[in-house]
Design an enzyme around this catalytic site. Structure first.
Site, PDB file in Angstrom:
ATOM      1  N   GLU A   1      -6.087  -4.821  10.014  1.00 22.21           N
ATOM      2  CA  GLU A   1      -5.041  -3.846  10.305  1.00 22.21           C
ATOM      3  C   GLU A   1      -5.366  -3.106  11.600  1.00 22.21           C
ATOM      4  O   GLU A   1      -6.137  -2.134  11.574  1.00 22.21           O
ATOM      5  CB  GLU A   1      -4.934  -2.830   9.170  1.00 22.21           C
ATOM      6  CG  GLU A   1      -4.592  -3.432   7.828  1.00 22.21           C
ATOM      7  CD  GLU A   1      -3.969  -2.390   6.903  1.00 22.21           C
ATOM      8  OE1 GLU A   1      -2.841  -2.610   6.474  1.00 22.21           O
ATOM      9  OE2 GLU A   1      -4.597  -1.360   6.662  1.00 22.21           O
TER      10      GLU A   1
ATOM     11  N   ASN B   1       0.873  -1.175   0.000  1.00 17.92           N
ATOM     12  CA  ASN B   1       0.000   0.000   0.000  1.00 17.92           C
ATOM     13  C   ASN B   1       0.907   1.222   0.000  1.00 17.92           C
ATOM     14  O   ASN B   1       1.462   1.580   1.029  1.00 17.92           O
ATOM     15  CB  ASN B   1      -0.899  -0.032   1.248  1.00 17.92           C
ATOM     16  CG  ASN B   1      -1.790   1.191   1.338  1.00 17.92           C
ATOM     17  OD1 ASN B   1      -1.870   1.980   0.388  1.00 17.92           O
ATOM     18  ND2 ASN B   1      -2.456   1.368   2.471  1.00 17.92           N
ATOM     19  N   TRP B   2       1.065   1.787  -1.189  1.00 18.44           N
ATOM     20  CA  TRP B   2       2.008   2.905  -1.320  1.00 18.44           C
ATOM     21  C   TRP B   2       1.447   4.199  -0.742  1.00 18.44           C
ATOM     22  O   TRP B   2       2.159   5.179  -0.616  1.00 18.44           O
ATOM     23  CB  TRP B   2       2.371   3.115  -2.797  1.00 18.44           C
ATOM     24  CG  TRP B   2       3.197   2.010  -3.400  1.00 18.44           C
ATOM     25  CD1 TRP B   2       3.578   0.829  -2.796  1.00 18.44           C
ATOM     26  CD2 TRP B   2       3.749   1.977  -4.722  1.00 18.44           C
ATOM     27  NE1 TRP B   2       4.331   0.081  -3.675  1.00 18.44           N
ATOM     28  CE2 TRP B   2       4.445   0.760  -4.856  1.00 18.44           C
ATOM     29  CE3 TRP B   2       3.723   2.862  -5.807  1.00 18.44           C
ATOM     30  CZ2 TRP B   2       5.122   0.404  -6.045  1.00 18.44           C
ATOM     31  CZ3 TRP B   2       4.380   2.514  -6.991  1.00 18.44           C
ATOM     32  CH2 TRP B   2       5.074   1.295  -7.091  1.00 18.44           C
ATOM     33  N   LYS B   3       0.166   4.241  -0.475  1.00 17.37           N
ATOM     34  CA  LYS B   3      -0.501   5.447   0.047  1.00 17.37           C
ATOM     35  C   LYS B   3      -0.208   6.630  -0.886  1.00 17.37           C
ATOM     36  O   LYS B   3      -0.163   6.441  -2.097  1.00 17.37           O
ATOM     37  CB  LYS B   3      -0.079   5.697   1.498  1.00 17.37           C
ATOM     38  CG  LYS B   3      -0.260   4.424   2.350  1.00 17.37           C
ATOM     39  CD  LYS B   3      -0.146   4.650   3.819  1.00 17.37           C
ATOM     40  CE  LYS B   3      -0.311   3.300   4.541  1.00 17.37           C
ATOM     41  NZ  LYS B   3      -0.382   3.434   5.984  1.00 17.37           N
TER      42      LYS B   3
ATOM     43  N   GLU C   1      -7.178   4.880   7.338  1.00 13.87           N
ATOM     44  CA  GLU C   1      -6.900   6.299   7.073  1.00 13.87           C
ATOM     45  C   GLU C   1      -8.082   6.951   6.363  1.00 13.87           C
ATOM     46  O   GLU C   1      -8.425   8.103   6.640  1.00 13.87           O
ATOM     47  CB  GLU C   1      -5.592   6.429   6.263  1.00 13.87           C
ATOM     48  CG  GLU C   1      -4.389   6.133   7.154  1.00 13.87           C
ATOM     49  CD  GLU C   1      -3.176   5.576   6.437  1.00 13.87           C
ATOM     50  OE1 GLU C   1      -3.100   5.630   5.204  1.00 13.87           O
ATOM     51  OE2 GLU C   1      -2.288   5.051   7.149  1.00 13.87           O
TER      52      GLU C   1
ATOM     53  N   GLY D   1       2.565  -1.188   4.263  1.00 16.24           N
ATOM     54  CA  GLY D   1       2.699   0.222   3.916  1.00 16.24           C
ATOM     55  C   GLY D   1       4.161   0.596   3.720  1.00 16.24           C
ATOM     56  O   GLY D   1       4.762   0.330   2.677  1.00 16.24           O
TER      57      GLY D   1
ATOM     58  N   GLY E   1       1.945   2.144  10.734  1.00 16.94           N
ATOM     59  CA  GLY E   1       2.921   3.223  10.645  1.00 16.94           C
ATOM     60  C   GLY E   1       3.573   3.583  11.966  1.00 16.94           C
ATOM     61  O   GLY E   1       4.257   4.608  12.066  1.00 16.94           O
TER      62      GLY E   1
ATOM     63  N   SER F   1       2.790  -2.281  10.293  1.00 16.46           N
ATOM     64  CA  SER F   1       4.236  -2.389  10.535  1.00 16.46           C
ATOM     65  C   SER F   1       4.816  -3.756  10.187  1.00 16.46           C
ATOM     66  O   SER F   1       5.714  -4.247  10.867  1.00 16.46           O
ATOM     67  CB  SER F   1       4.564  -1.984  11.978  1.00 16.46           C
ATOM     68  OG  SER F   1       4.179  -0.641  12.220  1.00 16.46           O
TER      69      SER F   1
ATOM     70  N   HIS G   1      -9.753   1.353   4.219  1.00 18.96           N
ATOM     71  CA  HIS G   1      -8.513   1.556   4.988  1.00 18.96           C
ATOM     72  C   HIS G   1      -8.789   2.511   6.141  1.00 18.96           C
ATOM     73  O   HIS G   1      -9.571   3.463   6.004  1.00 18.96           O
ATOM     74  CB  HIS G   1      -7.417   2.122   4.074  1.00 18.96           C
ATOM     75  CG  HIS G   1      -6.074   2.085   4.728  1.00 18.96           C
ATOM     76  ND1 HIS G   1      -5.689   3.018   5.649  1.00 18.96           N
ATOM     77  CD2 HIS G   1      -5.070   1.192   4.652  1.00 18.96           C
ATOM     78  CE1 HIS G   1      -4.473   2.707   6.102  1.00 18.96           C
ATOM     79  NE2 HIS G   1      -4.077   1.600   5.508  1.00 18.96           N
TER      80      HIS G   1
HETATM   81  P1  PGA Z   1       2.423   0.201   7.592  1.00 17.33           P
HETATM   82  O1  PGA Z   1       1.019   0.477   6.882  1.00 17.33           O
HETATM   83  O2  PGA Z   1       2.927  -1.121   7.039  1.00 17.33           O
HETATM   84  O3  PGA Z   1       3.289   1.345   7.211  1.00 17.33           O
HETATM   85  O4  PGA Z   1       2.163   0.105   9.064  1.00 17.33           O
HETATM   86  C1  PGA Z   1       0.097  -0.566   6.638  1.00 17.33           C
HETATM   87  C2  PGA Z   1      -1.140  -0.015   5.989  1.00 17.33           C
HETATM   88  O5  PGA Z   1      -1.589   1.069   6.359  1.00 17.33           O
HETATM   89  O6  PGA Z   1      -1.722  -0.655   5.093  1.00 17.33           O
END
Ligand code: PGA
Length: 251
Positions: free
Chosen positions: A168, A10-12, A98, A235, A174, A214, A96
């Site tokens: 998640e 997930n490159w966001k 976010e 991510g 993150g 993470s 997601h």
């Molecule tokens: P992260 O993000 O691996 O940086 O914790 C995961 C995600 O939000 O899909």
């Protein structure tokens, strides 16, 4: 067991198109594990150029990180699931945390997005997971169950073939703090039980359930070796090709 092992990035909102092409080609050139489905969740602008650059034989698939719940109309700035499907993008990430937090996407809206995506012919990576407060209050299982029931329980067993679930925990995204393999396994087992009760054994056994939060090369092997963890939604560590390639090779 028919369910697939999946390493999804997930490159966001990261990388320019040129950087994204470089990263995707490094992953394509470096990946040797043909048993794993690799999915790259990239910004909308990157989908078309990456589609053209990635070889069909590489087994790397693309995902959008969102889509709208309507197929067309006066929705400035939104992307229709039909446009993604016409580009032959196989997956879309929905729900997601976010987007739930910053864009106020709730379970009811996500239910509509899931329908629109499936109707367009997309497969959905459906994200769920609890905040730290909810876990500390001991309500993580009921919270995740509600996310699944509100947004997915109207579907048929045959629709479920096109759903991947990503658990998640928000406190692990993150933050560098990963759920322990035991915490991941117990939630994944619970999710599989929820699917079994609602959709039957076949759906439960065939649905891939990914862990996210993470994931990195140093913890992927132990997480992915849990019986109900079928891969990861990654991510930060998916933005470095060497790190993501190690994660791909962790199954
Ligand atoms: P992260 O993000 O691996 O940086 O914790 C995961 C995600 O939000 O899909």
């Amino acid at each position: 067991m028919a369910r697939k092992n999946i390493a999804a990035g997930n490159w966001k909102m990261n990388t320019t198109i040129d950087e994204g092409i470089e990263l995707a080609l490094q992953i394509q050139d470096g990946q040797r594990n043909k048993e794993v489905v690799i999915i790259l969740g990239v910004p909308f602008t990157h989908l078309y150029p990456l589609k053209r650059k990635i070889k069909a034989s590489s087994k790397i698939l693309l995902a959008a990180q969102n889509c709208h719940h309507k197929t067309s109309g006066a929705y400035t700035g939104e992307i229709s699931p039909l446009v993604l499907a016409a580009l032959k993008i196989p997956y879309v990430i929905l729900g997601h945390s976010e987007r739930r937090e910053y864009n106020h996407e709730d379970n009811a809206l996500l239910s509509q997005k899931v329908d629109a995506a499936l109707e367009a012919g997309l497969k959905v990576i459906f994200c769920c997971g609890e905040s730290l407060e909810i876990r500390q209050a001991g309500q993580h299982f009921s919270h995740v169950k509600k996310q699944l029931s509100d947004s997915l329980f109207h579907l048929s067993a045959s629709h479920m073939k096109n759903i991947v679930i990503a658990y998640e925990p928000i406190w692990a995204i993150g933050t560098g703090e990963t759920a322990t393999p035991q915490q991941a396994q117990e939630m994944h087992e619970e999710i599989r039980n929820i699917l079994r009760k609602k959709f039957g054994k076949r759906v439960a056994e065939n649905t891939s359930i990914l862990y996210g939060g993470s994931v990195k090369a140093s913890n992927a092997t132990v997480l992915f070796s849990q019986p109900d963890v079928d891969g990861g939604l990654v991510g930060g560590a998916s933005l470095k090709s060497d790190e993501f390639l190690k994660i791909i090779n962790s199954f």
